[in-house]
Design a protein around this motif. Sequence first.
Motif: not given
Length: 594
Positions: A329-343, A580-594
Amino acid sequence: MNVVNVFKNQTLKTKTKIFSIFFFFAVLAIALCIVLSGVRRSFNSEAKQKIDQLGEIKVLQLDSELKGQIDLVLKLCTSPVFVSYLQHPEDEAVREIAFREIRPYMDAFSSRSVFFVSDANLDFYMNCEKSYTIDRNDPDSYWYEETMYETELYNFNVNYNSELKMSNLWINAVVRDEAGNPIGIAGTGIPLDGVFELLYADVEPNVKMYFYNKELEITGAQEESLVEDKVPVVQQLPEIAMHTVFLTTDEFIPLGAKSGMYGIRPVPTLEWYLVIYIPFSIRYVLTNILFITAIVMVVITLVIVLIFDSFIMRILHSMTRVLSETKEKASVQSKIVGSVNETFSSNIKNLDNFGSMMNTQSSKIGETEQKIMDLLAQLSSMDALRVASLSDTKTLEKSSNAGSSQLQDLHEKIDSLSACAQRLYAANDLISSVTDQTSLLAINAAIEAAHAGDQGAGFAVVAKEIRNLAEKSRVQEEEVSASIENMNQMVGAMISYTETLKESFSVIVESSQSVVASFEEMSVSIEQQNLLGNSIGENLRAINTSVESTTQKFGEMKAENAEIANDVVHVAHNADGLLKSAQSALEVTGVKLA
């Protein structure tokens, strides 16, 4: 410190496993400590009680075995016939009587044997038969001197008799005459094999038990060689060597040692001592209830750790799933915000371009206004002609006021980009209308100048300048129209206000036509042109004011868009931080989703 840093850098999954392993082994270590400590205390208590009971039983068994034999020996020593024989060992008659009395005693002794020796001739008899003559100087005959001159009633001696080739427990009793003087020794020997076989019959194989005398020499053991060699008891049990002060005790004393438990008990009858040793073995630990309890506790702990790990893994999987969704969701939001910024950036750029065009238009209008003002200055000498057409001028003034009122209303309604665009579109239409009107007025002025002859020559020049101005205004209007067309979506709402402005300016046109007619009727075309010039100047000033206001509004819109763009950039930055926080938190958990 490096270990701590390495642990901090591990994932939550790895940390959980490390903690579980550490917790399990900590519980295991604690359980082992508790078991070893508790089992040892339990062993010491049980071994102490067991040694005490076993020692007491063995002493009682030995005492009961010896007591009857001692009583028989003492009774023999007090027999008058026997005493008489020891006093006169060479008397055959007395000896015969004494031997007949000794034989029943011999049958009564457990070993079926009796010995005696007279101090008169030192002949040693065993079962009424002479065995040898005692040599006082022989070290092996120490027992004789000890019994005769150092013993009150009897003593015990355990040794190997080289003459008889026997190892026995000897009961040595002193025989005295009526005066109490020692005249000989009598006694019996109890075979060690029989006595100690009985004593050791029910002793467990791992239990060590030794009898010893005051000299710490072993006097009773399962191994007969230990008794024959008079092996020191501390040699067989080295751990009690440091406790020699307790080895000749008058009461039961337990002694704890690293390898097991010792117990020392006196044997008063023989003036001996009994030491019993029970080793502390692994078998005892494994069969102890505390060890079984510890095993159960460790198993339960292991099960708890496994359940805890499973629970934590479920939580980590759930967290990882949520964090993964948050990341997406953060990635999608980042893309949307980037598009709005360009507009917004594109809008700001378009507003900059439009503002530049508006500034250019305002500059052109200012130049035109200045030229008209110059023209009016030249016509100031003909100001007297204005009186004839005052009513028409008032009409024209009312129309201009109506247009001004419409413009003021338009200014108040511009609150957003669309309103500003509408006003800009209306202003551009107004410029187009004025341009057309100016061109018409220029044509009319040229016609009037032609009719006026030489008097209209100056006015013809003015008409030409007005026509040039109209042409330039038309060119500028076309450029503005092209720009406005690009923002057609933004100025759609201004159409209605443009129509209103058109109607207002239509009144101005009609008034202007009336002024022209008045000029024709009164033949005062110059004054009418003066009035017309003033009207054009006022309209141009109004247009310039409208353009400036519009430019100001566009500036405000630009500032607002810039502020919104900054907010969008901030939102984009936050979105990137969240990603980045979500990515860091994912790395900290050390759990990989199937």
